[in-house]
Scaffold this motif. Structure first.
Motif, PDB file in Angstrom:
ATOM      1  N   PRO A 129       0.697  -1.222  -0.021  1.00 31.54           N
ATOM      2  CA  PRO A 129       0.079   0.046  -0.032  1.00 31.54           C
ATOM      3  C   PRO A 129       0.916   1.081  -0.021  1.00 31.54           C
ATOM      4  O   PRO A 129       0.450   2.232  -0.434  1.00 31.54           O
ATOM      5  CB  PRO A 129      -0.786  -0.092   1.285  1.00 31.54           C
ATOM      6  N   PHE A 130       2.088   1.188   0.323  1.00 36.03           N
ATOM      7  CA  PHE A 130       2.898   2.357   0.413  1.00 36.03           C
ATOM      8  C   PHE A 130       4.249   2.300  -0.141  1.00 36.03           C
ATOM      9  O   PHE A 130       5.125   2.693   0.312  1.00 36.03           O
ATOM     10  CB  PHE A 130       3.339   2.586   2.128  1.00 36.03           C
ATOM     11  N   GLU A 131       4.136   1.782  -1.426  1.00 38.41           N
ATOM     12  CA  GLU A 131       5.183   1.441  -2.160  1.00 38.41           C
ATOM     13  C   GLU A 131       5.880   2.820  -2.608  1.00 38.41           C
ATOM     14  O   GLU A 131       7.056   2.927  -2.290  1.00 38.41           O
ATOM     15  CB  GLU A 131       4.892   0.704  -3.574  1.00 38.41           C
ATOM     16  N   GLN A 132       5.274   3.598  -3.256  1.00 38.18           N
ATOM     17  CA  GLN A 132       5.699   5.058  -3.626  1.00 38.18           C
ATOM     18  C   GLN A 132       4.720   5.942  -3.507  1.00 38.18           C
ATOM     19  O   GLN A 132       3.596   5.805  -4.022  1.00 38.18           O
ATOM     20  CB  GLN A 132       6.281   4.608  -4.796  1.00 38.18           C
ATOM     21  N   GLY A 133       5.150   7.305  -3.117  1.00 39.80           N
ATOM     22  CA  GLY A 133       4.125   8.173  -3.099  1.00 39.80           C
ATOM     23  C   GLY A 133       4.477   9.511  -2.245  1.00 39.80           C
ATOM     24  O   GLY A 133       5.642   9.747  -1.943  1.00 39.80           O
ATOM     25  N   LEU A 134       3.367  10.208  -2.236  1.00 35.97           N
ATOM     26  CA  LEU A 134       3.583  11.414  -1.217  1.00 35.97           C
ATOM     27  C   LEU A 134       3.293  11.008   0.332  1.00 35.97           C
ATOM     28  O   LEU A 134       1.834  10.663   0.356  1.00 35.97           O
ATOM     29  CB  LEU A 134       2.706  12.500  -1.761  1.00 35.97           C
ATOM     30  N   LEU A 135       4.035  11.525   1.247  1.00 33.18           N
ATOM     31  CA  LEU A 135       3.611  11.193   2.662  1.00 33.18           C
ATOM     32  C   LEU A 135       3.632  12.482   3.343  1.00 33.18           C
ATOM     33  O   LEU A 135       4.524  13.433   3.107  1.00 33.18           O
ATOM     34  CB  LEU A 135       4.823  10.350   3.157  1.00 33.18           C
ATOM     35  N   LEU A 136       2.812  12.652   4.316  1.00 31.21           N
ATOM     36  CA  LEU A 136       2.639  13.709   5.261  1.00 31.21           C
ATOM     37  C   LEU A 136       2.640  13.293   6.655  1.00 31.21           C
ATOM     38  O   LEU A 136       1.650  12.507   6.884  1.00 31.21           O
ATOM     39  CB  LEU A 136       1.384  14.783   4.994  1.00 31.21           C
ATOM     40  N   LEU A 137       3.244  13.765   7.310  1.00 27.79           N
ATOM     41  CA  LEU A 137       3.517  13.524   8.852  1.00 27.79           C
ATOM     42  C   LEU A 137       2.687  14.651   9.538  1.00 27.79           C
ATOM     43  O   LEU A 137       3.193  15.936   9.565  1.00 27.79           O
ATOM     44  CB  LEU A 137       4.784  13.459   9.308  1.00 27.79           C
ATOM     45  N   SER A 138       1.751  14.429  10.448  1.00 28.71           N
ATOM     46  CA  SER A 138       1.252  15.475  11.112  1.00 28.71           C
ATOM     47  C   SER A 138       0.531  15.137  12.504  1.00 28.71           C
ATOM     48  O   SER A 138       0.590  14.171  12.895  1.00 28.71           O
ATOM     49  CB  SER A 138      -0.153  16.148  10.321  1.00 28.71           C
ATOM     50  N   ASN A 139       0.230  16.281  13.539  1.00 29.07           N
ATOM     51  CA  ASN A 139      -0.144  16.045  14.721  1.00 29.07           C
ATOM     52  C   ASN A 139      -1.174  16.970  15.094  1.00 29.07           C
ATOM     53  O   ASN A 139      -1.477  17.792  14.474  1.00 29.07           O
ATOM     54  CB  ASN A 139       1.116  16.340  15.804  1.00 29.07           C
ATOM     55  N   ASP A 140      -2.283  16.105  15.846  1.00 28.76           N
ATOM     56  CA  ASP A 140      -3.317  16.846  16.162  1.00 28.76           C
ATOM     57  C   ASP A 140      -3.063  18.003  17.486  1.00 28.76           C
ATOM     58  O   ASP A 140      -1.953  17.871  18.017  1.00 28.76           O
ATOM     59  CB  ASP A 140      -4.773  16.267  16.497  1.00 28.76           C
ATOM     60  N   GLU A 141      -4.221  18.373  17.950  1.00 29.97           N
ATOM     61  CA  GLU A 141      -4.245  19.430  19.051  1.00 29.97           C
ATOM     62  C   GLU A 141      -3.668  18.400  20.469  1.00 29.97           C
ATOM     63  O   GLU A 141      -3.186  19.187  21.376  1.00 29.97           O
ATOM     64  CB  GLU A 141      -5.413  19.963  19.352  1.00 29.97           C
ATOM     65  N   GLN A 142      -3.944  17.194  20.463  1.00 30.55           N
ATOM     66  CA  GLN A 142      -3.311  16.592  21.506  1.00 30.55           C
ATOM     67  C   GLN A 142      -2.087  15.877  21.294  1.00 30.55           C
ATOM     68  O   GLN A 142      -1.830  14.836  22.187  1.00 30.55           O
ATOM     69  CB  GLN A 142      -4.434  15.222  22.047  1.00 30.55           C
ATOM     70  N   ASP A 143      -1.607  16.128  20.158  1.00 27.03           N
ATOM     71  CA  ASP A 143      -0.134  15.579  19.891  1.00 27.03           C
ATOM     72  C   ASP A 143      -0.328  14.238  19.495  1.00 27.03           C
ATOM     73  O   ASP A 143       0.975  13.637  19.468  1.00 27.03           O
ATOM     74  CB  ASP A 143       0.778  15.880  21.104  1.00 27.03           C
TER      75      ASP A 143
END
Length: 497
Positions: A129-143
């Protein structure tokens, strides 16, 4: 799609035969009694790894009350382990099965009554499912952290996608029993020539997770607290195409202020402190392709307290600036291929700006010194560049880009008077806050992550695809992340840029 109906009344040859025989879907005989008909929508199935393959066939027979037996078996056909043997997987009518890995499989359904059997064959393509592509890492208000991922064949395909194409819970999907919390950085790196992983730092947990590069399953966890009890990992620096056996990471102390830096041995996933030790204020990293074709990775730790920068090439070779910045503080910096540009301010006059240029090819390997052009460019201004933002370069157009709040600036670093710009090239809505950005590897797009607490979407983060030449927004993906801290292209292998 046209339904496929298969009639048969003979038992086929044993499965332990070449794969070519598995493709045979024909029948040549018909036995009186109660022939079985198997009907499905399609015999070619695609599914992501980690999600079940569900097939619900329609079964009819001449004598409808006869009891039926079902048997599902599979065989791998892509040359991987187990590709020459059968695997029994179910006796249920409806198949609901998670395949153990990505690959191509032949699937056989056998339906039997007292008079005979019918068979139907499927080709199942289990995709990583994650062979190649665009990745975003994010955090919500509770971290609490989130990985959003969009699988792509190539970078420009992004313009054809929609926000609904993003997998918004990629980490959770792969690791349902683990909550990722307090993520601060993610990099794609290698542990050897054939194993590529994602490394994710978790500051409050004092851990660095190592995820399988194709499935995002946790493979190892580095416990920073074990040997560095006061270190809370933040920024990560990769090991480059030479695949050094260690990577670098910066830390905060327990109060959240910049701390020391350390290393992780990728062979045994052990943590050890950096030498020489010292607090850092910022990490400036860069990568470029060497003449050998491998990727050189450089991480520079800014130590303003000691007026120094400490650079590691591939995590092994130490270089320092040799007190070049006495009386100054390094605000920010960027690598443009082999050239490093540093922006500094006088400690007793923050409006007095100096721009230094360093050619990596001229570094003094005997003295292990980061060398610079003889004199910096100096001018006086109210600077709009902070240490928090990331500067990204585009050698194709010879620009460096950086952001502040809802504005993006474009700097002509090769100008005869390389002053930082005073006016933005792109200004977003007032409520928009730019949190991170990155240049696409082909240098054709600038990926800009924006957070808007007043957005009408459930997730308040969006992605802008910006043309770096015209500074126009070509695509917007709303509601695909929380507050993003990193956007990156995730390739198949490290050397693919």
């Amino acid at each position: 799609m046209k339904k496929i109906i298969l009639y048969t009344s003979i038992v086929l040859m044993a499965w332990f035969v070449p794969v070519a025989c598995i493709d045979d879907k024909t029948t040549t005989a018909f036995r009186a009694g109660s022939p079985i008909e198997i009907s499905v929508q399609d015999t070619i199935v695609y599914q992501d790894f980690g999600l079940p393959v569900v097939i619900e066939p329609e079964i009819t027979q001449a004598l409808p009350d006869l009891p039926l037996k079902y048997e599902w078996r599979c065989i791998a056909t892509d040359g991987s382990e187990g590709s020459d043997s059968l695997r029994f997987i179910s006796t249920e009518k409806v198949l609901n099965y998670k395949f153990p890995r990505a690959g191509v499989f032949r699937l056989r359904l056998r339906v039997e009554n007292q008079f005979g059997s019918s068979f139907l064959y499927f080709r199942v393509n289990i995709q990583a499912p994650f062979e190649q592509g665009l990745l975003l890492l994010s955090n919500d208000e509770q971290d609490n952290s989130r990985i959003s991922f969009l699988r792509l064949k190539e970078e420009n395909e992004l313009l054809e996608k929609e926000n609904t194409d993003f997998n918004l819970n990629a980490f959770e999907q792969a690791n349902s029993d683990v909550m990722l919390h307090g993520a601060r950085d993610v990099i794609f790196t290698g542990t050897n020539s054939s194993n590529y992983v994602l490394a994710i730092s978790s500051e409050p947990e004092q851990k660095i997770y190592f995820l399988n590069g194709r499935y995002f399953l946790i493979e190892n966890i580095a416990n920073v607290k074990m040997l560095l009890p006061e270190a809370y990992p933040t920024l990560l620096c990769g090991n480059g195409g030479g695949l050094s056996q260690r990577i670098m990471f910066g830390t905060n102390d327990k109060t959240g202020h910049p701390g020391d830096y350390g290393f992780i041995n990728l062979v045994n996933i052990l943590v050890f402190p950096g030498e020489p030790s010292g607090m850092y204020d910022k990490i400036i990293s860069g990568e470029f392709q060497e003449n050998s074709g491998s990727i050189a990775y450089i991480g520079c730790f800014v130590d303003n307290a000691n007026s120094n920068i400490i650079c590691y090439q591939r995590g092994w070779y130490l270089f320092t600036s040799m007190k070049r910045f006495v009386g100054k503080q390094v605000i920010n910096g960027v690598f443009v291929d082999r050239d490093m540009f540093l922006i500094t301010a006088e400690k007793d006059n923050l409006r007095k700006i100096s721009i230094y240029k360093s050619d990596y090819n001229a570094w003094n390997w005997d003295e292990q010194e980061v060398t610079f052009e003889s004199e910096p460019y100096v001018y006086t201004t109210d600077i709009n560049l902070t240490a928090d933002c990331r500067m990204v370069s585009n050698e194709k157009y010879q620009y460096v880009y950086y952001y502040q709040e809802n504005k993006i600036y474009r700097w002509v670093y090769m100008a005869s008077e390389p002053k930082l710009p005073t006016e933005p090239e792109l200004t977003l809505d007032t409520d928009d806050e730019i949190t991170c950005m990155e240049m696409s590897p082909n240098r054709e797009h600038l990926w800009v992550c924006v957070y808007n607490k007043n957005a009408d979407t459930e997730l308040k983060g969006k992605l802008l695809v910006v043309n770096p030449a015209t500074m126009t927004v070509e695509k917007v993906f709303p509601g695909i992340s929380d507050r993003a801290i990193k956007v990156m292209w995730k390739p198949v292998q490290f050397n693919e840029r």
